[in-house]
Each structure stands twice: as structure tokens, then as C-alpha cells.
Write an enzyme that holds these catalytic residues in place. Structure first.
Site, PDB file in Angstrom:
ATOM      1  N   GLU A  14      -4.303   1.064  -7.090  1.00  0.00           N
ATOM      2  CA  GLU A  14      -4.685   2.243  -6.320  1.00  0.00           C
ATOM      3  C   GLU A  14      -3.849   3.437  -6.770  1.00  0.00           C
ATOM      4  O   GLU A  14      -2.729   3.629  -6.282  1.00  0.00           O
ATOM      5  CB  GLU A  14      -4.458   2.005  -4.823  1.00  0.00           C
ATOM      6  N   HIS A  74       0.850  -1.196   0.000  1.00  0.00           N
ATOM      7  CA  HIS A  74       0.000   0.000   0.000  1.00  0.00           C
ATOM      8  C   HIS A  74       0.884   1.245   0.000  1.00  0.00           C
ATOM      9  O   HIS A  74       1.945   1.272   0.622  1.00  0.00           O
ATOM     10  CB  HIS A  74      -0.918  -0.004   1.220  1.00  0.00           C
TER      11      HIS A  74
END
Length: 255
Positions: free
Chosen positions: A168, A96
Site C-alpha cells: 500500500e 497499516h
């Protein structure tokens, strides 16, 4: 029928009261909407076991937001894959952007985590994505290739079997500005084609989620894209009502 993968990433949010009310709501209203979706909830580490108990009779899987590269030893504050597996974790988020930038995690560290998760028979959710500057310089594909290449080099062509990739774009995370669904579709096609250059796995077995300012008002356009196979949801997953609305929309699309 292929399922749609919806992951709730609670990040550094939640408490005992919130968890209790969240699952009380889901248990009342969600039972008929979970069949067409694979729903994963990744709470803060301290609440993993509490969430695990709450989902024991639900069609929901437990996820972790992180894992250490070490199995045990003098590593204060860390959590090993053995511990996660021991309490029922099935999915682990790695790569992430908040881990990459705030904790300085490199592609090498992420590749080691990926290998550890696969070796432990859990499923990695590998996050990839570009910054706003990289997007402006048309470097999106180059950045994603770099984020995938070390895993491919270290683990070979079978690395991407039975995993989830989450695209993302960093400029869309928590900003309230989601990416254009058609643009996301093109990036997902690029990722799948890139993997298939090196792997003989079935195209339909490559699961790619989208993450970045998703809510119930914009989610339908993402779900309608053929190569968006799931969602990695941050803020909107903290409200049981909002999260269930997203699950309902996915359920209706796949019914």
C-alpha cells in the site's frame, strides 16, 4: 487454480443498518462470484461478531483490523489474538500506515504482532509501503526491505509461508490517486524476489495484495498484472454494489 484475495478494510466505518443492508445485497447477488476469489471482510472490532453471523453461510472470511501484542491482562481498550480467534477471525491486518503513523507502531511492534498471529494459526495481512517523499527519493525498495527485515530476522526463513503481504503506497491510500499498475507489478516482483533470497518457499505461494484508491473503473488493469495476487480495499468496500463489482471483475478474469 490459484485464488485472488480480496480484503475489505472498513476502517472506522459502518453501523448496524449498513451491515444489514450490505450483506442482504451480497446474499442476493454474490453467490456465483465468490468461487474464484477469497473474500475477507475486516469491520471495526465492535462489529466483528455481527459480521461473523452474516457470513456464516457465505464463502467469505472474517478479518480483524488490528490485534494487541498481549494475550490478556490490564490493557484497557485492546483486543487479544485469543479473543479474535474465539469469535471466528481468520485473517488479521497489521502494519497499516494509519497504525504506523497515528498510533506510532514501530517495525518491532508489528513483528511481535506478526509472530503472535502466526503462532495462533491465523493469517497475517502485513502492510508495507512508502510515503510520497520516500518515493520521490527512490527509497521504495529500501523502505520495504526495512519493513520486512525484522520479521525475517526474528522468525527466520519460514516466516513468509502462509501469509499475505499488502503493498500500500501511502501516497495512494484514500487520495483517489491510484498507483500505476505496471509500477505496482514491478514492486510486487521486487518483494517476491527479496523474500525468495532468504526462503525456499514456492514463488506461487507468495500472496501480495495491492491497496490504494481501488475502484471498479481501474481495478481490471491491476488484476491483469501477474504478480498482483489480490486487493486490500478501503473506501470502495463500504458500498456492497461497488465491492461486488470489483469481485465480479476478478471472477471474470480468473474464469
Amino acid at each position: 487454480m490459484k485464488k485472488f484475495f480480496i480484503t475489505a478494510n472498513w476502517k472506522l466505518n459502518g453501523n448496524i443498518k449498513m451491515i444489514s443492508s450490505f450483506f442482504k445485497y451480497l446474499k442476493l447477488y454474490s453467490s456465483s462470484y465468490l468461487e474464484k476469489n477469497t473474500v475477507i471482510i475486516a469491520p471495526p472490532t465492535i462489529y466483528l461478531e455481527r459480521v461473523c453471523k452474516n457470513i456464516s453461510n457465505m464463502n467469505i472470511f472474517l478479518g480483524s483490523q488490528n490485534v494487541d501484542i498481549n494475550l490478556n491482562g490490564a490493557f484497557t481498550g485492546e483486543t487479544s489474538i485469543l479473543m479474535l480467534r474465539d469469535i471466528g477471525v481468520k485473517y488479521v491486518i497489521i502494519g497499516h500506515s494509519e497504525r504506523r503513523f497515528l498510533h506510532h507502531e514501530t517495525d518491532d511492534i508489528i513483528a511481535k504482532k506478526f509472530h503472535l498471529i502466526k503462532k495462533s494459526n491465523l493469517t497475517p495481512i502485513l502492510c508495507v509501503g512508502e510515503t510520497e517523499i520516500e518515493k520521490k527519493h527512490n527509497q521504495t525498495e529500501q523502505v520495504i526491505q526495512r519493513q520486512l527485515n525484522l520479521i525475517l530476522k526474528n522468525l527466520g526463513t519460514s516466516a513468509f509461508k502462509n501469509i499475505i503481504i499488502a503493498y500500500e503506497p501511502i501516497w495512494a491510500i484514500g487520495t483517489g490517486v491510484s498507483a500505476d499498475p505496471e509500477h505496482v507489478q514491478l514492486i510486487h516482483v521486487f518483494i517476491k524476489n527479496y523474500i525468495l533470497k532468504y526462503s525456499s518457499i514456492n514463488r506461487n505461494d507468495i500472496i501480495i495484495q495491492y491497496g490504494g484508491s481501488i475502484n471498479h473503473t481501474n481495478v481490471k488493469k491491476f488484476i491483469e498484472q501477474p504478480d498482483i495476487n489480490g486487493l486490500l480495499i478501503g473506501n470502495s468496500s463500504l458500498s456492497a454494489k461497488e465491492f461486488l463489482e470489483i469481485i465480479k471483475i476478478a471472477h471474470e478474469h480468473y474464469s
